[in-house]
Design a protein around this motif. Structure first.
Motif, PDB file in Angstrom:
ATOM      1  N   MET A 532       0.867  -1.716   0.106  1.00  9.61           N
ATOM      2  CA  MET A 532       0.144  -0.395   0.148  1.00  9.61           C
ATOM      3  C   MET A 532       0.850   1.426   0.419  1.00  9.61           C
ATOM      4  O   MET A 532       0.069   2.246  -0.200  1.00  9.61           O
ATOM      5  N   SER A 533       2.186   1.179  -0.030  1.00  4.02           N
ATOM      6  CA  SER A 533       2.881   2.369   0.306  1.00  4.02           C
ATOM      7  C   SER A 533       3.105   2.826  -1.009  1.00  4.02           C
ATOM      8  O   SER A 533       3.071   2.904  -2.145  1.00  4.02           O
ATOM      9  N   HIS A 534       3.116   4.276  -1.160  1.00  3.56           N
ATOM     10  CA  HIS A 534       3.396   5.278  -2.156  1.00  3.56           C
ATOM     11  C   HIS A 534       4.570   5.865  -3.032  1.00  3.56           C
ATOM     12  O   HIS A 534       3.866   5.873  -3.949  1.00  3.56           O
ATOM     13  N   CYS A 535       5.197   4.964  -2.262  1.00  2.00           N
ATOM     14  CA  CYS A 535       5.934   4.928  -3.174  1.00  2.00           C
ATOM     15  C   CYS A 535       7.236   3.550  -3.521  1.00  2.00           C
ATOM     16  O   CYS A 535       7.023   2.822  -2.262  1.00  2.00           O
ATOM     17  N   GLY A 536       8.391   4.141  -4.010  1.00  2.00           N
ATOM     18  CA  GLY A 536       9.608   2.640  -4.032  1.00  2.00           C
ATOM     19  C   GLY A 536      10.132   2.734  -2.630  1.00  2.00           C
ATOM     20  O   GLY A 536      10.332   1.618  -2.030  1.00  2.00           O
ATOM     21  N   LEU A 537      10.421   4.229  -1.987  1.00  3.12           N
ATOM     22  CA  LEU A 537      10.725   3.654  -0.325  1.00  3.12           C
ATOM     23  C   LEU A 537       9.911   2.654   0.297  1.00  3.12           C
ATOM     24  O   LEU A 537      10.498   1.306   0.625  1.00  3.12           O
ATOM     25  N   GLY A 538       8.850   3.207   0.721  1.00  2.00           N
ATOM     26  CA  GLY A 538       7.900   2.147   1.135  1.00  2.00           C
ATOM     27  C   GLY A 538       7.342   0.843   0.517  1.00  2.00           C
ATOM     28  O   GLY A 538       7.671  -0.498   1.514  1.00  2.00           O
ATOM     29  N   GLN A 539       7.335   0.762  -0.328  1.00  2.00           N
ATOM     30  CA  GLN A 539       6.982  -0.580  -1.302  1.00  2.00           C
ATOM     31  C   GLN A 539       8.590  -1.916  -1.009  1.00  2.00           C
ATOM     32  O   GLN A 539       8.496  -2.903  -1.064  1.00  2.00           O
ATOM     33  N   THR A 540      10.084  -1.479  -0.478  1.00  2.00           N
ATOM     34  CA  THR A 540      10.717  -2.092  -0.459  1.00  2.00           C
ATOM     35  C   THR A 540      11.731  -1.888   1.091  1.00  2.00           C
ATOM     36  O   THR A 540      11.809  -3.240   1.080  1.00  2.00           O
ATOM     37  N   ALA A 541      10.540  -0.972   1.796  1.00  2.00           N
ATOM     38  CA  ALA A 541      11.133  -0.565   3.401  1.00  2.00           C
ATOM     39  C   ALA A 541      11.155  -2.762   3.424  1.00  2.00           C
ATOM     40  O   ALA A 541      12.067  -2.466   5.280  1.00  2.00           O
ATOM     41  N   THR A 542      10.267  -3.166   3.544  1.00  2.00           N
ATOM     42  CA  THR A 542      10.144  -4.438   4.713  1.00  2.00           C
ATOM     43  C   THR A 542      10.715  -5.690   4.020  1.00  2.00           C
ATOM     44  O   THR A 542      11.511  -6.648   4.262  1.00  2.00           O
ATOM     45  N   LYS A 543      11.675  -5.131   2.421  1.00  2.00           N
ATOM     46  CA  LYS A 543      12.235  -6.310   1.788  1.00  2.00           C
ATOM     47  C   LYS A 543      13.257  -6.731   2.715  1.00  2.00           C
ATOM     48  O   LYS A 543      13.304  -7.755   2.786  1.00  2.00           O
ATOM     49  N   PRO A 544      14.613  -6.226   2.935  1.00  2.81           N
ATOM     50  CA  PRO A 544      14.947  -7.288   4.100  1.00  2.81           C
ATOM     51  C   PRO A 544      14.749  -7.950   4.782  1.00  2.81           C
ATOM     52  O   PRO A 544      15.451  -8.940   5.622  1.00  2.81           O
ATOM     53  N   PHE A 545      13.556  -7.794   5.561  1.00  2.00           N
ATOM     54  CA  PHE A 545      13.179  -7.651   6.509  1.00  2.00           C
ATOM     55  C   PHE A 545      12.095  -9.278   5.783  1.00  2.00           C
ATOM     56  O   PHE A 545      12.489 -10.570   5.749  1.00  2.00           O
ATOM     57  N   LEU A 546      11.519  -9.750   5.422  1.00  2.00           N
ATOM     58  CA  LEU A 546      11.002 -10.522   4.210  1.00  2.00           C
ATOM     59  C   LEU A 546      11.829 -11.689   3.638  1.00  2.00           C
ATOM     60  O   LEU A 546      11.717 -12.796   3.873  1.00  2.00           O
ATOM     61  N   ASP A 547      12.729 -10.959   3.105  1.00  2.15           N
ATOM     62  CA  ASP A 547      13.636 -11.772   2.232  1.00  2.15           C
ATOM     63  C   ASP A 547      14.568 -12.623   2.619  1.00  2.15           C
ATOM     64  O   ASP A 547      15.174 -13.804   2.776  1.00  2.15           O
TER      65      ASP A 547
END
Ligand SMILES: Cc1cc2nc3c(=O)[nH]c(=O)nc-3n(C[C@H](O)[C@H](O)[C@H](O)COP(=O)(O)O)c2cc1C
Ligand code: SF4
Ligand code: FES
Lengths: 602, 239
Positions: A532-547
């Motif tokens: 749901m995030s507005h831009c690439g920052l929020g859309q990828t911010a959780t990647k380190p965790f999910l990866d």
């Protein structure tokens, strides 16, 4: 205590033509001159430029390197990317705080010194690094930190410090077609003028060049859309914000290939019909500003810039804008907001930058490396470019290699090169994981090291961080999550709050205080933030965790408390204020630890 | 099935739209409710709360900001989206300090009703308990930042409708706050008035009249009937 020098402030305002669009630039100037932008000055600027006070206030509060209070004569920022941590930046920080008698994040009592952490400064190959008054210091050991503190305590101006302290090395480890190319200023421009802008655009298209900032959008399409978009004026922007932690290849290009980059921008101007370009240089690279200005001046003298370029009816010039510490400003619409003197908050899209960019006009925004490549394509032709790479990712890529490797630095490889090849070349041993494309990229483990670096597999803006088996990957994830939480612009709910929830969760997990249920729940919230995030920052911010949850789940599970539920508040911790007030710290002033309390309850 | 030139599919139903309309506008016009907070029909688009997130041809996007496009397929009322919306509302609740049981806006509050609508029964996440400043300096209006959700409705209304430009949002990330455009930073030192548009648009109790307390009895408050039973027009009027 600090009489503000309004004469100098007026001078800065005049230097910028009292143009409200230059508000960020004006405030950067004042910050450097006065060491801060207190309320009285904000008021003054708001009136002088006729900008709402809330905007001046907002901008000062938004950018890391601007401050609403006077920070003093020496403003020190220690880089705090995970790689700097591995290099021992915490010892450097501790030494500085000790020797300077300062508290982190607060101006020292005498108002002379300010010291804090900042995110990656683009010097992971030469860390630990720090910035003092926007000048970079590399390879800072605790001993060097002591010497630095001595000079500061003696009030010695930076210009008198040993110049080798400020040495930034630029020697590529592996040179590919781009770094090995002999670029002759003006030759590409001459060639493009001869074949005509439309034909040159076809050449860029034939080369299949894709943006090197990370997203990999086809450059020729972007240029064509922008060229064909209606608008009074067209603009060209070069994105030199290089904020992705672990990336420093643009730093190298800005240092050694600025000519090619400016020529690439000029070529874009020729194609889309723009007369004005901006180079948005991240605040961390302010030390490159004067040599870039000199390169621009030289190009003007050589008729490669300015009016009637190479004797033709073609005008184009470039203005340099500085950033002031904001990762999100690298997102192109946020960058444009910053160029317009505002907080770097990403715009809603559509409309896109190509049709509605700077001042709502058609604008092309490309990465430094992309522009260097468009210039080389003009000079050497598309065939030269197509000599390496894969079908969907033609050409080569500059990688910034850092971390647990024998030879950190810049490596240029054709797209399609495997991670293993790079690891062997840089002398990585016992590698546990590689973070490709920075915190917003992908974390891979050894069974994936045969994967290829290219848009169709592992896409990267250039960051390549290596971790050996001695590293605790959860503290790597923690560092990245803190980075995103600090850098979220705060505009949209899922990113603003979601990254904070992530921060709290990872801290709890690393401290061994989270249960299995919480891990599941935070995974849930992470997915909401991603979607749901507005831009690439929020859309990828959780990647380190999910990866890493995907690949290294046992490391998480080993940290979980075996309790089903651990309260979020620590009873004993919440009594600490009371203890301080009553000046007690004896055992009777403490409660049992949460774990014990919970066990008792169970 | 007959498809007019300007129509798209929302949750399986064809909706007509006028070119230039957002998905939200087209849905509202057709009487379909898409949860929202920062969107307001009289104000320019903002797209910050993300409550209106829908899936357009399988990709997430904000209904209030995305233009409706002929032939596209939009999902809104799915369990996946409602669940994520619930998390968004919960995030807003833990970020601020919301005390519905004794808030004057209770029953007339959009944050509260949307929370019911998406099935929120608890805060779920640990509250942040952030200290936020209260501004009681204005004669008629109270600004209680505890209840502010940074939707920028008042900012836009004051800028665009009242031409006063009294509010702004300042700061970054978690520290973003509603600020007031006056030397003192206080609302009392501006020409703000309870008759301003900006005084009518706050979805929560953050910007609220001082002299009314609890204006209507429980049972006859705006949202005492669930939002789904509201006619959408009524909702839009009160937006
Ligand atoms: C949060 C965020 C940060 C970004 N930072 C950068 C950056 O530092 N440098 C960059 O070139 N692109 C960055 N980008 C990508 C830009 O938005 C844009 O896609 C890029 O500049 C386009 O150039 P290219 O097509 O030449 O790659 C960032 C994107 C996001 C979402
Ligand atoms: S005061 Fe109300 S209208 Fe203004 S930003 Fe906060 S929640 Fe929105
Ligand atoms: S209503 Fe669409 S983002 Fe807020």
């Amino acid at each position: 205590m600090h009489a503000m020098n309004y004469q100098r402030i007026n001078q800065i305002l005049d230097d910028h033509g009292r143009n409200p669009l230059r508000l960020v630039q004006i405030l950067i100037g004042i910050q450097a001159e006065c060491g801060g932008i207190p309320a009285s000055v904000r008021d003054y600027i708001s009136k002088a430029l006729a900008v709402p006070l809330a905007q001046v206030h907002g901008v000062v509060a938004f950018y890391h390197f601007l401050s609403p209070e006077i920070q003093g004569q020496y403003r020190i920022y220690v880089a705090d990317n995970i790689i700097d941590r591995m290099h021992g930046n915490q010892e450097v920080m501790a030494t500085l705080l000790q020797e300077l008698q300062a508290e982190r994040g607060k101006p020292r009592a005498d108002g002379q010194v300010f010291i804090d952490y900042t995110s990656c400064t683009g010097l992971c190959d030469q860390g630990p690094a720090l910035l003092i008054n926007s000048r970079a210091l590399t390879h800072v050991t605790p001993d060097r930190a002591k010497e630095i503190a001595e000079r500061i305590n003696a009030g010695e101006p930076l210009n008198n410090w040993p110049s080798h302290w400020f040495q930034v090395e630029e020697s590529p480890r592996v040179a590919g077609p781009v770094l090995a190319s002999q670029f002759e200023p003006g030759r590409g421009l001459q060639a493009a003028l001869e074949m005509g802008p439309a034909q040159y655009l076809k050449e860029v298209e034939r080369a299949g060049l894709r943006g090197r900032g990370g997203a990999g959008f086809r450059t020729a399409i972007k240029w064509r859309v922008s060229r064909d978009a209606p608008g009074k004026t067209h603009y060209v922007i070069c994105n030199a914000d290089e904020g992705e932690p672990g990336t420093f290849k643009d730093r190298a290009l800005l240092t050694r290939d600025a000519d090619a980059m400016f020529e690439g921008m000029t070529l874009a101007g020729l194609v889309i019909g723009a007369e004005k370009g901006f180079l948005y240089l991240r605040g961390e690279y302010t030390y490159l500003y004067s040599q870039l200005v000199a390169t621009l001046a030289r190009r003007r003298a050589e008729h490669l810039l300015g009016k009637n370029i190479l004797g033709r009816e073609f005008n184009f010039d470039v203005e340099i804008h500085l950033g002031a510490g904001a990762y999100v400003a690298g997102e192109e619409s946020a960058l444009i907001e910053s160029l317009e003197g505002k907080c770097a908050v990403p715009r809603p899209r559509p409309p896109f930058t190509a049709t509605h960019g700077y001042l709502g006009q058609p604008t092309v925004c490309n990465n430094v490396e992309t522009f260097v490549k468009t210039a080389l394509i003009a000079q050497n032709g598309a065939d030269w470019f197509l000599e390496c790479g894969t079908r969907y990712s033609p050409g080569s890529k500059l990688l910034s290699v850092s971390g647990d490797v024998a030879r950190p630095g810049i490596y240029e490889y054709p797209f399609g090169t495997s991670v293993q090849t790079v690891l062997e070349a840089c002398g990585a041993r016992e590698t546990q994981a590689v973070q490709i494309g920075g915190p917003s990229g992908t974390c891979i483990t050894p069974n994936e090291f045969d994967r290829a670096i290219c848009y169709e597999d592992l896409s990267t803006g250039g960051s390549f961080m290596v971790f050996n088996r001695s590293r605790d990957m959860l503290s790597v994830v923690q560092n990245f999550i803190h980075f995103f939480a600090d850098e979220s612009c705060g505009f949209c709910t899922p990113c603003r709050v979601g990254t904070q929830l992530m921060r709290r969760a990872i801290d709890k997990i690393v401290a061994g205080k989270a249960g299995a249920r919480e891990l599941k729940e935070i995974e849930h919230a992470a997915k909401c933030t991603r979607a749901m995030s507005h831009c690439g920052l929020g859309q990828t911010a959780t990647k380190p965790f999910l990866d890493t949850l995907d690949r290294l789940r046992p490391q998480y599970e080993a940290r979980l408390s075996n309790l089903d539920f651990v309260p979020n508040f620590d009873l004993d911790q919440s009594l600490s204020k009371t203890r301080a007030l009553s000046q007690r710290d004896d055992p009777h002033a403490h409660l049992p630890q949460t774990g014990e309390a919970c066990d008792a309850r169970i | 099935m007959q498809e007019s030139e300007f129509s798209f599919e929302l949750d399986g139903t064809d909706l007509p739209f006028e070119p230039g309309q957002s998905i939200m506008e087209a849905a509202t016009q057709a009487g379909v409710y898409i949860p929202h907070l920062c969107h307001h029909p009289d104000l320019r688009r903002n797209g910050s709360c993300k409550l209106c997130t829908v899936k357009v041809n399988g990709r997430f996007g904000s209904a209030c900001a995305l233009p409706a496009q002929a032939g596209c397929t939009v999902e809104s009322n799915t369990s996946e989206l409602q669940e994520m919306r619930r998390q968004i509302v919960q995030m807003l609740f833990v970020e601020g300090n919301h005390y519905c049981p004794f808030c004057e806006k209770s029953g007339n509050c959009q944050l509260q009703v949307v929370a019911y609508h998406v099935g929120m029964v608890d805060m779920h996440f640990p509250p942040f308990n952030t200290a936020r400043q209260l501004d009681a300096s204005h004669r008629e209006m109270l600004l209680d930042r505890d209840r502010c959700i940074q939707c920028a409705r008042c900012v836009r209304a004051s800028q665009d409708l009242d031409k006063k430009n009294i509010f702004g949002l300042a700061g970054r990330g978690m520290n973003i706050r509603l600020v007031v455009n006056s030397d003192s930073g206080l609302l009392g030192d501006t020409d703000f008035s309870s008759a301003d548009h900006a005084a009518q648009v706050c979805p929560t109790g953050a910007l609220i009249r001082k002299d009314q307390a609890y204006p209507c009895p429980i049972g006859s408050r705006l949202y005492d009937t669930p939002i789904s039973q509201h006619t959408i027009r009524q909702d839009a009027r009160h937006d």
